[in-house]
Design a protein around this motif. Structure first.
Motif, mmCIF file in Angstrom:
data_model
loop_
_atom_site.group_PDB
_atom_site.id
_atom_site.type_symbol
_atom_site.label_atom_id
_atom_site.label_comp_id
_atom_site.label_asym_id
_atom_site.label_seq_id
_atom_site.Cartn_x
_atom_site.Cartn_y
_atom_site.Cartn_z
ATOM 1 N N LYS A 1 0.828 -1.206 0.000
ATOM 2 C CA LYS A 1 0.000 0.000 0.000
ATOM 3 C C LYS A 1 0.864 1.259 0.000
ATOM 4 N N LEU A 2 1.978 1.230 0.750
ATOM 5 C CA LEU A 2 2.898 2.367 0.732
ATOM 6 C C LEU A 2 3.606 2.483 -0.617
ATOM 7 N N ARG A 3 4.082 1.365 -1.122
ATOM 8 C CA ARG A 3 4.841 1.371 -2.378
ATOM 9 C C ARG A 3 4.024 1.903 -3.543
ATOM 10 N N TYR A 4 2.768 1.535 -3.608
ATOM 11 C CA TYR A 4 1.932 1.918 -4.749
ATOM 12 C C TYR A 4 1.036 3.130 -4.481
ATOM 13 N N GLY A 5 1.280 3.826 -3.375
ATOM 14 C CA GLY A 5 0.609 5.093 -3.126
ATOM 15 C C GLY A 5 -0.813 5.017 -2.629
ATOM 16 N N ARG A 6 -1.273 3.835 -2.253
ATOM 17 C CA ARG A 6 -2.633 3.740 -1.713
ATOM 18 C C ARG A 6 -2.692 4.330 -0.308
ATOM 19 N N VAL A 7 -1.541 4.353 0.354
ATOM 20 C CA VAL A 7 -1.382 5.002 1.648
ATOM 21 C C VAL A 7 -0.132 5.857 1.540
ATOM 22 N N ARG A 8 -0.181 7.054 2.102
ATOM 23 C CA ARG A 8 0.962 7.964 2.031
ATOM 24 C C ARG A 8 1.455 8.290 3.443
ATOM 25 N N THR A 9 2.750 8.569 3.499
ATOM 26 C CA THR A 9 3.358 9.020 4.751
ATOM 27 C C THR A 9 4.404 10.078 4.421
ATOM 28 N N THR B 1 16.681 2.381 4.112
ATOM 29 C CA THR B 1 16.388 0.948 4.074
ATOM 30 C C THR B 1 14.892 0.673 3.977
ATOM 31 N N GLU B 2 14.577 -0.563 3.661
ATOM 32 C CA GLU B 2 13.184 -0.999 3.627
ATOM 33 C C GLU B 2 12.718 -1.270 5.053
ATOM 34 N N ALA B 3 11.507 -0.896 5.344
ATOM 35 C CA ALA B 3 10.960 -1.013 6.700
ATOM 36 C C ALA B 3 10.566 -2.441 7.043
ATOM 37 N N GLU B 4 10.691 -2.757 8.325
ATOM 38 C CA GLU B 4 10.199 -4.021 8.856
ATOM 39 C C GLU B 4 8.874 -3.823 9.582
ATOM 40 N N GLU B 5 8.619 -2.578 9.985
ATOM 41 C CA GLU B 5 7.370 -2.223 10.657
ATOM 42 C C GLU B 5 6.771 -1.009 9.962
ATOM 43 N N PRO B 6 5.451 -0.885 9.982
ATOM 44 C CA PRO B 6 4.803 0.249 9.306
ATOM 45 C C PRO B 6 5.039 1.567 10.039
ATOM 46 N N PRO B 7 4.899 2.689 9.324
ATOM 47 C CA PRO B 7 5.031 3.989 9.984
ATOM 48 C C PRO B 7 3.838 4.246 10.891
ATOM 49 N N GLY B 8 4.003 5.184 11.787
ATOM 50 C CA GLY B 8 2.910 5.601 12.658
ATOM 51 C C GLY B 8 2.556 7.042 12.362
ATOM 52 N N ALA B 9 1.894 7.661 13.298
ATOM 53 C CA ALA B 9 1.490 9.055 13.145
ATOM 54 C C ALA B 9 2.617 10.021 13.507
ATOM 55 N N GLU B 10 3.623 9.532 14.221
ATOM 56 C CA GLU B 10 4.760 10.337 14.671
ATOM 57 C C GLU B 10 6.058 9.634 14.290
ATOM 58 N N PRO B 11 7.160 10.376 14.216
ATOM 59 C CA PRO B 11 8.456 9.724 14.012
ATOM 60 C C PRO B 11 8.700 8.732 15.150
ATOM 61 N N ARG B 12 9.343 7.605 14.835
ATOM 62 C CA ARG B 12 9.575 6.613 15.890
ATOM 63 C C ARG B 12 10.756 5.716 15.546
#
Length: 109
Positions: free
Chosen positions: A12-20, A86-97
């Motif tokens: 979803k992140l890669r193809y722009g269905r979700v943005r961060t 790098t490629e993420a192992e966990e999804p992003p959140g609402a804040e930097p983490r």
């Protein structure tokens, strides 16, 4: 944005269905364990590498994060800090983490 419950969050992140607004980095810092912390496996003070993955706005913020989080867990960055995109192992959140905090002790010659 909390993507933890979403299946295929990477796609979803890669193809722009979700943005961060965040970028994913892996950092490695050379320094000293100054306050042993059993929770992170740093039983003895001394030289160590501190590795961590982060979601941050940019590499400068990621560098600040490893310094600040390091201080919080008893580590002082006294050497170089290496930042890798790098490629993420966990999804992003609402804040930097940060996540995947790891320490590797070494002996100086």
């Amino acid at each position: 944005m909390n993507l933890r419950g979403f299946k295929n969050w990477k796609l979803k992140l890669r193809y722009g269905r979700v943005r961060t607004d965040f970028h994913h980095y892996t950092l490695l810092a050379d320094g000293e364990v100054v306050s042993p912390n059993a929770e992170y496996g740093t039983a003895d003070a001394g030289p160590a590498f501190f590795g961590m993955s982060v979601w941050a706005y940019n590499s400068d913020q990621a560098t600040d994060m490893i310094r600040t989080i390091g201080q919080h867990v008893g580590f002082a960055c006294t050497g170089k800090i290496y930042v890798y995109d790098t490629e993420a192992e966990e999804p992003p959140g609402a804040e930097p983490r940060g996540y995947n905090l790891k320490f590797t002790r070494y002996e100086r010659d």
